[in-house]
Design an enzyme around this catalytic site. Structure first.
Site, PDB file in Angstrom:
ATOM      1  N   CYS A 257       0.973  -1.322  -0.053  1.00 31.65           N
ATOM      2  CA  CYS A 257      -0.006  -0.115   0.029  1.00 31.65           C
ATOM      3  C   CYS A 257       0.758   1.309  -0.049  1.00 31.65           C
ATOM      4  O   CYS A 257       0.813   2.074  -0.990  1.00 31.65           O
ATOM      5  CB  CYS A 257      -0.976   0.064   1.221  1.00 31.65           C
ATOM      6  SG  CYS A 257      -1.944  -1.586   1.112  1.00 31.65           S
ATOM      7  N   LEU A 258       1.555   1.790   1.135  1.00 36.50           N
ATOM      8  CA  LEU A 258       1.876   3.004   1.314  1.00 36.50           C
ATOM      9  C   LEU A 258       3.134   3.391   0.264  1.00 36.50           C
ATOM     10  O   LEU A 258       3.324   4.263  -0.265  1.00 36.50           O
ATOM     11  CB  LEU A 258       2.827   3.206   2.865  1.00 36.50           C
ATOM     12  CG  LEU A 258       1.429   3.178   3.847  1.00 36.50           C
ATOM     13  CD1 LEU A 258       2.075   3.673   5.054  1.00 36.50           C
ATOM     14  CD2 LEU A 258       0.368   3.827   3.397  1.00 36.50           C
TER      15      LEU A 258
END
Ligand SMILES: NC(=O)c1ccc[n+]([C@@H]2O[C@H](COP(=O)([O-])OP(=O)(O)OC[C@H]3O[C@@H](n4cnc5c(N)ncnc54)[C@H](O)[C@@H]3O)[C@@H](O)[C@H]2O)c1
Length: 415
Positions: A257-258
């Site tokens: 994700c990040l």
């Protein structure tokens, strides 16, 4: 209900289990035959789903590689990967593949929900036209919605049921269908006016984390120069009961994700001539962290009159975060490659990652891994890590997670 889940990964498998446990029949479609076989054998490959839980569901979850098996489902939820291409642009290949295949079997009256994290506009501009290749019209013949996944692998204090779920439908009727579907597995639903709001809300959450982590990482690098303990600073600031939210520094971002999602938004923003400078800057700072950490190990060895070349570096924890075995984008791998390039002999210990084929390494038991180490580097501190043993056994310890904070010793170095 009969529910289809497309993509049985970190997001899709727990979702499939949640619907099956709520009493529904689930058809899980994945292009990876190994995952399909594993689900068929009741063997889970996602740490948050114990195999016993999966196998207890018996044939309430049927895994398949064939989209045709989605015939007759009331709803199909898409949870396929949304990675970046090698030049860091959105790679919608898996989503386009899933949308195209689903269009081939789509039936009147079905609901389609996209859960994959993506830029605002994907549901309407990319998925909708693919699905309408079926000859059916979105909003009239079938329903379409976007609902971002908020799973945080390894977390147990918030579950799928207790975490509020944001939903945006193409039409009010689409939203109503999606709300009814998710109320089976979530207690708190957050309807929003459009799929774009739902898509962007997920990116706001991830950009918020990325930017704040970058800010505290930048401060950690400054503290290194100023010889101030960043952990003590963060602990002190976090005592403020309002107006401050804690973020810890670390060796860099990892996971699906990040390191990825904010660039989906940055890419889309270029279409509107808006430079997303916070996103780019946070990316730069966070990407610099593994290099900074490798240098910090080199400096620590130097302080102990040792060169990186020829030293045995024992890395403790190689997955991207504590409590899980996920290696995607793990900064530990970057740090290890950098140290190996400089001539270090690598050893590692990680109970969640038995082997690292790309580095030709196997996890050694903690005591064996510490034996003969010139330096032990805590990159990811799993809850089981015996920090006392590490500090007592290694001649030099470099801690990038602050788990030794409060301790002072000649042979102890912290981010
Ligand atoms: N992992 C997380 O913590 C997390 C959290 C929130 C959101 N998300 C988002 O959810 C989405 C899925 O992430 P994930 O971590 O579950 O990925 P994953 O790689 O674990 O799982 C995705 C699955 O989709 C399958 N797949 C790929 N193409 C397919 C196709 N055309 N048809 C059917 N199956 C296909 C893959 O084989 C894989 O099993 C991503 O958009 C991600 O950003 C992930």
């Amino acid at each position: 209900m009969r529910i289809g889940i497309i993509g049985l990964g970190y997001v899709g498998l727990p979702l499939a289990v949640a619907f099956a446990e709520a009493g529904h029949e689930v058809v899980g479609v994945d292009t990876d035959g190994r995952k399909v076989a594993a689900v068929g054998n009741g063997e889970s490959y996602v740490e948050d789903v114990p195999s016993e839980r999966l196998s207890a569901l018996g044939d309430r979850i049927v895994a398949t590689t064939r989209y045709a098996d989605l015939a007759g489902v009331e709803a199909a939820i898409i949870a396929v990967p949304t990675p970046l291409s090698p030049n860091r642009e959105p790679d919608l290949g898996p989503l386009v593949g899933a949308g195209t295949a689903l269009a081939g079997v789509l039936q009147r009256g079905q609901l389609v929900v996209l859960e994959s994290t993506t830029y605002p506009g994907t549901t309407r501009e990319r998925l909708l036209p693919l699905l309408e290749e079926s000859g059916l019209a979105a909003g009239r013949d079938f329903n379409l919605a976007f609902s971002p996944e908020r799973v945080d692998p390894g977390r147990t204090d918030h579950t799928m049921r207790t975490t509020p779920k944001v939903l945006g439908g193409l039409t009010p009727a689409c939203l109503e269908r999606a709300t009814a579907l998710y109320s089976e597995v979530c207690d708190h639903l957050v309807p929003v006016s459009t799929p774009e709001v739902a898509e962007l809300s997920k990116l706001l959450e991830n950009v918020f984390r990325s930017v704040n982590i970058a800010m505290v990482n930048e401060l950690a690098m400054l503290c290194d120069r100023m010889d101030i303990d960043i952990w003590e600073v963060v602990d002190a600031a976090a005592t403020k009961p309002y107006g401050f939210m804690r973020f810890d520094p670390g060796p860099g971002l990892g996971g699906h994700c990040l390191p990825v999602d904010p660039f989906y938004l940055a890419w889309k923003a270029r279409e509107y001539d808006v430079p997303t400078e916070f996103i780019e800057l946070a990316g730069e700072v966070n990407q610099a962290m593994p290099y900074f950490c490798a240098d910090k190990v080199s400096r620590a060895l130097n302080e102990h009159s040792k060169a990186v070349r020829g030293s045995t570096v024992t890395v403790l924890g190689v997955s991207y975060k504590a409590g899980v075995g996920d290696l995607r984008e793990s900064p530990a791998l970057k740090i290890m490659r950098l140290l190996r390039q400089r001539g270090a002999e690598l050893v590692y210990h990680d109970e969640h990652v038995p082997e690292l084929p790309e580095l030709s390494l196997h996890s050694a038991p903690l005591e064996a891994a510490l034996q003969g180490a010139d330096v032990a580097v805590i990159v990811t501190a799993h809850p089981e890590l015996d920090v006392d043993l590490v500090v007592a056994s290694a001649p030099l310890v470099v801690d990038f997670r602050g788990v030794t904070r409060g301790r002072r010793a000649e042979h102890l170095v912290r981010l």
